[in-house]
Design an enzyme around this catalytic site. Structure first.
Site, PDB file in Angstrom:
ATOM      1  N   ASP A 201       0.860  -1.189   0.000  1.00  0.00           N
ATOM      2  CA  ASP A 201       0.000   0.000   0.000  1.00  0.00           C
ATOM      3  C   ASP A 201       0.894   1.235   0.000  1.00  0.00           C
ATOM      4  O   ASP A 201       1.394   1.646   1.059  1.00  0.00           O
ATOM      5  CB  ASP A 201      -0.875   0.043   1.269  1.00  0.00           C
ATOM      6  CG  ASP A 201      -1.944  -1.029   1.286  1.00  0.00           C
ATOM      7  OD1 ASP A 201      -2.815  -1.004   0.415  1.00  0.00           O
ATOM      8  OD2 ASP A 201      -1.913  -1.887   2.188  1.00  0.00           O
TER       9      ASP A 201
ATOM     10  N   ARG B 237       3.969   2.960   3.035  1.00  0.00           N
ATOM     11  CA  ARG B 237       4.774   2.030   3.831  1.00  0.00           C
ATOM     12  C   ARG B 237       6.251   2.383   3.754  1.00  0.00           C
ATOM     13  O   ARG B 237       7.001   2.142   4.693  1.00  0.00           O
ATOM     14  CB  ARG B 237       4.557   0.587   3.362  1.00  0.00           C
ATOM     15  CG  ARG B 237       3.100   0.167   3.236  1.00  0.00           C
ATOM     16  CD  ARG B 237       2.253   0.523   4.431  1.00  0.00           C
ATOM     17  NE  ARG B 237       0.883   0.035   4.281  1.00  0.00           N
ATOM     18  CZ  ARG B 237      -0.139   0.450   5.010  1.00  0.00           C
ATOM     19  NH1 ARG B 237       0.043   1.378   5.940  1.00  0.00           N
ATOM     20  NH2 ARG B 237      -1.341  -0.045   4.822  1.00  0.00           N
TER      21      ARG B 237
ATOM     22  N   LYS C  51      -9.753   1.283  -5.177  1.00  0.00           N
ATOM     23  CA  LYS C  51     -10.390   0.923  -3.913  1.00  0.00           C
ATOM     24  C   LYS C  51     -11.167   2.117  -3.357  1.00  0.00           C
ATOM     25  O   LYS C  51     -10.839   3.257  -3.671  1.00  0.00           O
ATOM     26  CB  LYS C  51      -9.348   0.421  -2.911  1.00  0.00           C
ATOM     27  CG  LYS C  51      -8.205   1.403  -2.594  1.00  0.00           C
ATOM     28  CD  LYS C  51      -7.142   0.694  -1.761  1.00  0.00           C
ATOM     29  CE  LYS C  51      -6.120   1.699  -1.237  1.00  0.00           C
ATOM     30  NZ  LYS C  51      -5.013   1.037  -0.524  1.00  0.00           N
ATOM     31  N   HIS C  52     -12.272   1.873  -2.607  1.00  0.00           N
ATOM     32  CA  HIS C  52     -12.789   0.620  -2.064  1.00  0.00           C
ATOM     33  C   HIS C  52     -14.222   0.473  -2.568  1.00  0.00           C
ATOM     34  O   HIS C  52     -15.091   1.246  -2.169  1.00  0.00           O
ATOM     35  CB  HIS C  52     -12.777   0.639  -0.550  1.00  0.00           C
ATOM     36  CG  HIS C  52     -11.449   1.011   0.056  1.00  0.00           C
ATOM     37  ND1 HIS C  52     -11.000   2.306   0.152  1.00  0.00           N
ATOM     38  CD2 HIS C  52     -10.481   0.226   0.594  1.00  0.00           C
ATOM     39  CE1 HIS C  52      -9.805   2.329   0.751  1.00  0.00           C
ATOM     40  NE2 HIS C  52      -9.466   1.074   1.027  1.00  0.00           N
TER      41      HIS C  52
ATOM     42  N   HIS D 225     -11.670  -0.672   9.656  1.00  0.00           N
ATOM     43  CA  HIS D 225     -10.637  -1.388  10.398  1.00  0.00           C
ATOM     44  C   HIS D 225     -11.122  -1.747  11.803  1.00  0.00           C
ATOM     45  O   HIS D 225     -10.677  -2.739  12.378  1.00  0.00           O
ATOM     46  CB  HIS D 225      -9.359  -0.545  10.506  1.00  0.00           C
ATOM     47  CG  HIS D 225      -8.636  -0.364   9.213  1.00  0.00           C
ATOM     48  ND1 HIS D 225      -8.953   0.634   8.316  1.00  0.00           N
ATOM     49  CD2 HIS D 225      -7.620  -1.065   8.658  1.00  0.00           C
ATOM     50  CE1 HIS D 225      -8.154   0.551   7.268  1.00  0.00           C
ATOM     51  NE2 HIS D 225      -7.338  -0.466   7.444  1.00  0.00           N
TER      52      HIS D 225
ATOM     53  N   ASP E 157     -10.785  -6.438   0.638  1.00  0.00           N
ATOM     54  CA  ASP E 157      -9.952  -5.761   1.631  1.00  0.00           C
ATOM     55  C   ASP E 157      -9.563  -6.806   2.687  1.00  0.00           C
ATOM     56  O   ASP E 157     -10.055  -7.939   2.692  1.00  0.00           O
ATOM     57  CB  ASP E 157     -10.714  -4.586   2.243  1.00  0.00           C
ATOM     58  CG  ASP E 157      -9.778  -3.494   2.746  1.00  0.00           C
ATOM     59  OD1 ASP E 157      -8.569  -3.753   2.934  1.00  0.00           O
ATOM     60  OD2 ASP E 157     -10.253  -2.353   2.973  1.00  0.00           O
TER      61      ASP E 157
END
Length: 311
Positions: A85, A93, A184-185, A197, A268
């Site tokens: 990602d 990241r 996404k998403h 999340h 996801d």
């Protein structure tokens, strides 16, 4: 350049290949730490793994990251997706020396889609040099809710037209560098007031509103973006009470038939609490595949991958 990802999740070998091997090819898996678990490396070598995803917890120096990825070997008939990602802004990241991008909202604020495409191409070349094949970007969610705790400035804009112009430019840049992009998403996480999340968001918008706002960027992405990620969001007008990831009405009837989506579809992360708290990862993995996802993400617990593959 339009990257064809079908080969990653289409098996043309002998029918005698084990169900375990074929089931494993439907998983993209993450792991803790900077050393790849031997059982995950073995699954890749056996052709029983669809892909691997790296997070900040996995990353050392660039040389260490390249060596880590080089350990994942796969047979020719089951090539491995290697994903990250790397959107820009707060979802990145990698830090320097990789290209540091601003949040997508600020990026689009420059009103220069060519700049967005060029920057994504440079980022893509850097990712490719390390051994990645996919970037889970760009976000196609429309930023219509200022109270949204998870999307916000990750979106390219507050209108579908803004998102379409700049997100697709980002996707084209990645594709030009040989990195597959992922929209996404789906069908849209931009107007929620909960973060999937940690909870299960719900949207009550009528179909007319979804067509005009949420679905418009995904409709435009067909033929430009080779893959799409589902949202763990309940759309009451589409599939009452069922998250999009687990809904055949959403992932097959709407996406494949009505929108004529012909690319790859990926769930996801099934470890997110919107799914794990209500269904469990094993049941959700089989449910997502039955709903129409080609592959599913299990982003941190390798033991859960093995259990879900068995299921």
């Amino acid at each position: 350049m339009r990257l064809d990802l079908g080969i990653l999740f289409r098996y043309d070998g002998p029918v005698s290949s084990s169900l375990e091997r074929l089931a494993g090819q439907a998983f993209i898996v993450g792991f803790p730490g900077r050393e790849a678990p031997e059982d995950l490396l073995g699954a890749a070598r056996d052709g029983a793994l669809g892909g691997v995803i790296l997070f900040k917890r996995n990353l050392g120096s660039l040389a260490e990251t390249a060596r880590l990825l080089a350990r994942f070997e796969a047979p020719d008939d089951a090539p491995l997706m290697v994903a990250v990602d790397q959107e820009g802004g707060r979802v990145a990241r990698f830090g320097p020396p990789l290209l540091k991008l601003p949040p997508m909202r600020a990026f689009a604020g420059a009103r220069n889609p060519g700049l967005v495409e060029d920057a994504a191409a440079l980022l893509g070349r850097q990712l490719r040099a390390l051994g990645f094949t996919m970037d889970f970007a760009p976000v196609l969610d429309v930023d219509t809710n200022p109270a949204n705790p998870v999307i916000g400035d990750r979106s390219f804009g507050a209108t579908p037209d803004e998102v379409i112009e700049y997100a697709l430019a980002f996707a084209r840049g990645l594709e030009d560098a040989g990195i597959a992009s992922c929209a996404k998403h789906f069908p849209g996480h931009g107007d929620t007031d909960l973060d999937s999340h940690v909870a299960l968001p719900r949207l009550a918008h009528a179909r007319e509103r979804l067509d005009a706002v949420e679905l418009a960027p995904f409709r435009a992405a067909r033929g430009v973006v080779p893959s799409l990620m589902s949202a763990h969001v309940v759309f009451e007008s589409l599939a009452p009470g069922v998250p999009a990831t687990l809904s055949k009405r959403v992932m097959t009837d709407l996406l494949r038939h009505e929108l004529a989506w012909d690319g790859l579809t990926i769930s996801d992360d099934l470890e997110m609490r919107a799914i794990a708290d209500h269904y469990g990862v094993e049941a959700a993995a089989t449910g997502a595949i039955e709903a129409g996802c080609d592959a599913v993400l299990v982003c941190s617990d390798v033991a859960l991958f093995h259990r879900a593959r068995a299921a």
